[in-house]
Design a protein around this motif. Structure first.
Motif, mmCIF file in Angstrom:
data_model
loop_
_atom_site.group_PDB
_atom_site.id
_atom_site.type_symbol
_atom_site.label_atom_id
_atom_site.label_comp_id
_atom_site.label_asym_id
_atom_site.label_seq_id
_atom_site.Cartn_x
_atom_site.Cartn_y
_atom_site.Cartn_z
ATOM 1 N N ARG A 6 0.852 -1.226 -0.119
ATOM 2 C CA ARG A 6 0.031 0.109 -0.202
ATOM 3 C C ARG A 6 0.849 1.162 -0.105
ATOM 4 O O ARG A 6 1.006 1.795 1.131
ATOM 5 N N PRO A 7 1.635 1.359 -0.963
ATOM 6 C CA PRO A 7 2.456 2.454 -1.188
ATOM 7 C C PRO A 7 1.763 4.080 -0.921
ATOM 8 O O PRO A 7 0.623 4.267 -1.198
ATOM 9 N N ALA A 8 2.821 4.878 -0.312
ATOM 10 C CA ALA A 8 1.975 6.287 -0.032
ATOM 11 C C ALA A 8 2.536 7.117 -1.120
ATOM 12 O O ALA A 8 2.155 8.196 -1.174
ATOM 13 N N THR A 9 3.587 6.908 -2.079
ATOM 14 C CA THR A 9 3.975 7.619 -2.980
ATOM 15 C C THR A 9 3.844 7.126 -4.324
ATOM 16 O O THR A 9 3.983 5.890 -4.501
ATOM 17 N N GLU A 12 6.971 4.751 -5.467
ATOM 18 C CA GLU A 12 6.867 3.412 -5.036
ATOM 19 C C GLU A 12 6.067 2.725 -5.847
ATOM 20 O O GLU A 12 6.313 1.400 -6.051
ATOM 21 N N ARG A 51 -3.554 5.362 -1.122
ATOM 22 C CA ARG A 51 -2.945 6.351 -0.712
ATOM 23 C C ARG A 51 -2.056 7.104 -1.562
ATOM 24 O O ARG A 51 -1.307 7.941 -0.898
ATOM 25 N N LEU A 52 -2.434 7.247 -2.874
ATOM 26 C CA LEU A 52 -1.588 7.843 -3.822
ATOM 27 C C LEU A 52 -2.288 9.460 -3.856
ATOM 28 O O LEU A 52 -1.993 10.027 -4.963
ATOM 29 N N GLY A 53 -3.236 9.765 -3.364
ATOM 30 C CA GLY A 53 -3.990 10.928 -3.488
ATOM 31 C C GLY A 53 -4.610 11.014 -5.026
ATOM 32 O O GLY A 53 -4.746 11.975 -5.356
ATOM 33 N N SER B 69 -6.635 -2.845 2.373
ATOM 34 C CA SER B 69 -6.693 -1.688 1.842
ATOM 35 C C SER B 69 -7.480 -0.572 2.545
ATOM 36 O O SER B 69 -7.718 0.572 2.444
#
Lengths: 293, 184
Positions: A6-9, A12, A51-53, B69
């Motif tokens: 679950r990458p934040a950027t 990634e 989480r990537l906006g 998720s």
């Protein structure tokens, strides 16, 4: 065992995709979870896009940019702000039930590429483009070129569908849009056939007409013959009937569990008729209330 | 970057750290790891709504949610909808009082969706109730009573515990209490 990330950027996320060519992206999961359970997908790696906006909706002067993880629930509310997107809101409101609409996303609907996908049909009528991002570049592709077949798209394994872009040209601000689908019942049904229409009439004649058809071809398609037939014409009953017959032939449906091909053509003819007559009525009403055409 | 190995959820107000495979379904984690058997599995494909829970306040099918998720989210199951004293909450009470329960398998999901609806709309009409609850299927065909129960719950909530009056339901039977299902 599947590895879950679950990458934040974005960097990634894109690295994970380019390092793992058979990775799958997870957005809302309403299609993926069913497919995983059925054994249809067996990815080694799942990359969650949450989480990537990617959940922003940007309303710009001549277009609306809708992030890939915007849910159907949010899309159905968007019509209040951008009237031209009314048909997209109508389509989003028919995707499953409330629980599904709270999870299902526009990016997922596009990448799953079902010929019956409601929101995709509406986007096709709106001449949308999809934005695809990979490590080295971002490209945009017309939706009609993006959809290749049932479950098949032009997305490359290392790309993330980041947004869909809907043009909102000034001259189309008074166009009439609608999304109608026919199924075996009212609620949460996969369309037997559907029509997304966007028609602008001015000076008594059709200036723009987009008719997207769902569930009657390997992808959602545009009824090109019918569209070009009506542009420039006055929408008499006869023209409406002829256009609807042409749309019927633009469709290339199959017989399956849900309906016969002939019935699907009948539905397309009926729904196109309905759209064009409503467009004519809406225009007549505008002229009555607004004075000049 | 390392794959996810544990999931943090706030479930019915309690923070939980769960070491698990994040690709599992939220439904399975709730039922098997946390012992919350209110959410039920029926279709496993998002058609029936028996597994409905509130995820950050919105109803979702927990059978279609990959637990990794929703790391960091808040989840409320039917078990979390009781009143402050631990008794039945207003929507639960309304379902019992209006006899909107037959076999009961769909009831937790119905109660969860109805609760979410009443958070959005204080006084929904029947058409709104039917649209918003379309993803919750009852195979005992008790929809008339379920719709009635949601209207009843709306009234209970509006009056904050002061029970609705018989004249609020012209079709009658406001005095008929199904009773007997008060244990949790």
């Amino acid at each position: 065992m599947t590895d879950f990330f679950r990458p934040a950027t974005m960097d990634e996320a894109l690295d994970l995709l380019s390092d793992n060519p058979d990775a799958m992206c997870l957005s809302g999961g309403t299609d993926l979870m069913v497919g995983l359970r059925a054994g249809k997908f067996r990815p080694d790696v799942i990359v969650d896009l949450g989480r990537l906006g990617l959940d922003a909706i940007d309303i710009l002067a001549d277009k609306v940019r809708i992030g890939a993880t915007v849910t159907m629930s949010r899309l159905s509310g968007l019509a209040d702000t951008v009237p031209r997107l009314g048909l997209l809101g109508q389509a989003a409101a028919t995707v499953g039930a409330w629980q599904i609409q709270n999870r299902a996303t526009i990016g997922g609907n596009l990448c799953n590429a079902s010929p019956a996908a409601d929101a995709v049909c509406a986007l096709l009528a709106l001449d949308a483009e999809v934005e695809l991002t990979r490590r080295s570049e971002t490209r945009t592709v017309a939706l009609r070129d993006f959809l290749l077949g049932p479950g098949k798209t032009d997305r490359k394994p290392d790309e993330i569908l980041t947004a869909v872009i809907v043009p909102t040209p000034e001259e189309d601000s008074d166009a009439y849009g609608s999304y109608r689908k026919e199924g075996s019942r009212n609620a949460m049904v996969i369309a037997v056939a559907s029509v997304a229409g966007l028609t602008r009439i001015s000076g008594g004649k059709v200036r723009h007409c987009a008719l997207a058809l769902g569930s009657v071809a390997p992808t959602t398609i545009r009824a090109k013959t019918a569209e070009s037939f009506v542009v420039g014409k006055e929408l008499s009953d006869d023209v409406v009937a002829q256009a609807a017959r042409l749309a019927r032939d633009d469709a290339t449906p199959i017989d399956d569990l849900r309906a016969s091909a002939v019935y699907r053509r009948d539905v397309i003819e009926a729904l196109v008729t309905e759209h064009l007559i409503e467009a004519r009525q809406a225009r007549a009403q505008d002229e009555r209330s607004g004075g000049q055409a | 970057m390392k794959p996810m190995e544990k999931v943090t959820l706030t479930v019915n107000g309690v923070r939980r750290e769960i070491v698990t495979d994040p690709t599992r379904r939220l439904l399975d984690v709730l039922r098997e790891d946390l012992g919350l058997t209110g959410p039920k599995e029926s279709c496993g494909a998002g058609e029936c709504g028996a597994c409905s829970v509130l995820l950050d306040g919105q109803p979702v099918n927990s059978c279609l949610v990959m637990v990794g998720s929703v790391d960091g989210s808040s989840v409320v199951t039917v078990e979390g909808l009781s009143d402050e004293a631990g008794g039945l909450g207003p929507v639960q009470r309304a379902f019992v009082e209006r006899g909107a329960v037959q076999c009961g398998f769909c009831t937790p999901g119905m109660v969860v969706t109805a609760t979410a609806l009443l958070e959005h709309e204080q006084d929904p009409d029947d058409a709104t109730i039917k649209t918003k609850m379309a993803g919750n299927i009852c195979r005992c065909t008790g929809y008339a009573k379920i719709v009635e129960a949601v209207r009843w719950a709306a009234k209970i909530r509006r009056e904050e515990g002061h029970g609705p009056q018989p004249e609020d339901f012209p079709s009658g039977r406001a005095d008929e209490v199904t009773g007997g299902i008060h244990e949790r």
